[in-house]
Scaffold this active site. Sequence first.
Site, PDB file in Angstrom:
ATOM      1  N   HIS A 160      -7.137  -3.200   9.694  1.00 43.12           N
ATOM      2  CA  HIS A 160      -8.319  -3.998   9.337  1.00 43.12           C
ATOM      3  C   HIS A 160      -9.260  -4.023  10.548  1.00 43.12           C
ATOM      4  O   HIS A 160      -9.362  -5.028  11.253  1.00 43.12           O
ATOM      5  CB  HIS A 160      -7.898  -5.402   8.910  1.00 43.12           C
ATOM      6  CG  HIS A 160      -7.132  -5.426   7.615  1.00 43.12           C
ATOM      7  ND1 HIS A 160      -6.620  -6.571   7.065  1.00 43.12           N
ATOM      8  CD2 HIS A 160      -6.813  -4.433   6.752  1.00 43.12           C
ATOM      9  CE1 HIS A 160      -6.007  -6.284   5.923  1.00 43.12           C
ATOM     10  NE2 HIS A 160      -6.110  -4.980   5.715  1.00 43.12           N
ATOM     11  N   HIS A 162      -2.975   2.188   8.273  1.00 47.25           N
ATOM     12  CA  HIS A 162      -4.024   1.354   7.673  1.00 47.25           C
ATOM     13  C   HIS A 162      -4.239   0.128   8.566  1.00 47.25           C
ATOM     14  O   HIS A 162      -3.286  -0.603   8.849  1.00 47.25           O
ATOM     15  CB  HIS A 162      -3.603   0.926   6.270  1.00 47.25           C
ATOM     16  CG  HIS A 162      -4.468  -0.137   5.667  1.00 47.25           C
ATOM     17  ND1 HIS A 162      -5.840  -0.004   5.541  1.00 47.25           N
ATOM     18  CD2 HIS A 162      -4.174  -1.355   5.145  1.00 47.25           C
ATOM     19  CE1 HIS A 162      -6.322  -1.098   4.966  1.00 47.25           C
ATOM     20  NE2 HIS A 162      -5.339  -1.932   4.732  1.00 47.25           N
ATOM     21  N   GLU A 219       0.827  -1.216   0.000  1.00 47.04           N
ATOM     22  CA  GLU A 219       0.000   0.000   0.000  1.00 47.04           C
ATOM     23  C   GLU A 219       0.862   1.268   0.000  1.00 47.04           C
ATOM     24  O   GLU A 219       0.366   2.350   0.316  1.00 47.04           O
ATOM     25  CB  GLU A 219      -0.962   0.019   1.203  1.00 47.04           C
ATOM     26  CG  GLU A 219      -1.872  -1.184   1.336  1.00 47.04           C
ATOM     27  CD  GLU A 219      -2.872  -1.356   0.198  1.00 47.04           C
ATOM     28  OE1 GLU A 219      -2.886  -0.519  -0.723  1.00 47.04           O
ATOM     29  OE2 GLU A 219      -3.625  -2.345   0.238  1.00 47.04           O
TER      30      GLU A 219
END
Length: 273
Positions: free
Chosen positions: A140, A138, A115
Amino acid sequence: MKFLEAKFVKGFIRMCDDGWNQGWHERNGGNLSYRVKPEEVGLVKENFNTKEWQPIGASVPTLANEYFLVTGSGKYFRNVSIQPEDSICMIELDEKGEKYRIVWGLIHGGKPTSELPSHLMNHEVKALVNPEYRVIYHAHTTNIIALTFVLPLKDEVFTRELWEMATECPVVFPSGVGVVGWMVPGGKEIAIATSKLMKEYDLAIWAHHGMFAAGYDFDLTFGLMHTAEKAAEILVKTLSMQPNKLQTITTQNFRNLAIDFKVTLPEKFLYEK
Ligand code: 13P
Ligand code: ZN
């Protein structure tokens, strides 16, 4: 100074551990990047072992010649504090902001997170808004992801629903939350879509995938991710008990809060339902 003794490196590693402990980083899920200050680069430069230039996969001219600390692709947050030299790396960008090279870390090979285009494009957008922004994260986040299956994928809906779940939310993220519909991760397209939202917001949700947060430092960025995910958890619990709320924080409540806490809440989120 030894690389791992630098305060910014310790802060980065601690944040990876904190994310792992929250359950947001199954396997190699999630990634973190930090735009290193010039004086911090100076502190750890003696440890550099420079590798070859590689394409970023995006163009970030505003960040030319800057250094970033980033998690490695396929590396587990779970292992960062135990084997930092194998799990993270420091990279330098070239004079055009189109290539990077590893200057420290990933000692057993590998590359920065897949990413990286999203991280760097978000850093570029945020640095232009305010150079104080240094962290892109980032994760989850389970409950946010769950909500992307049942709520309309609209900034207005996610922002308002999360704001209603905890009084602190409109104070912690007054500009709101952006939403990107499902896209293939790891590429330039999703990076462009996310960085567009980052012009306006500090939080961007990737439908059925996770969330990006931007902030000045590790505490603020982790705290932002944590606050939004906690609000999502409350919403998931509420919706699991019954589909309709019996009472909630009203539009007028938000307006009153904005005055006392001196925040500007965009009108587009204060609609009547
Ligand atoms: P990386 O292991 O390449 O960082 O990918 C993890 C991830 O979350 C992709 O979105
Ligand atoms: Zn991901």
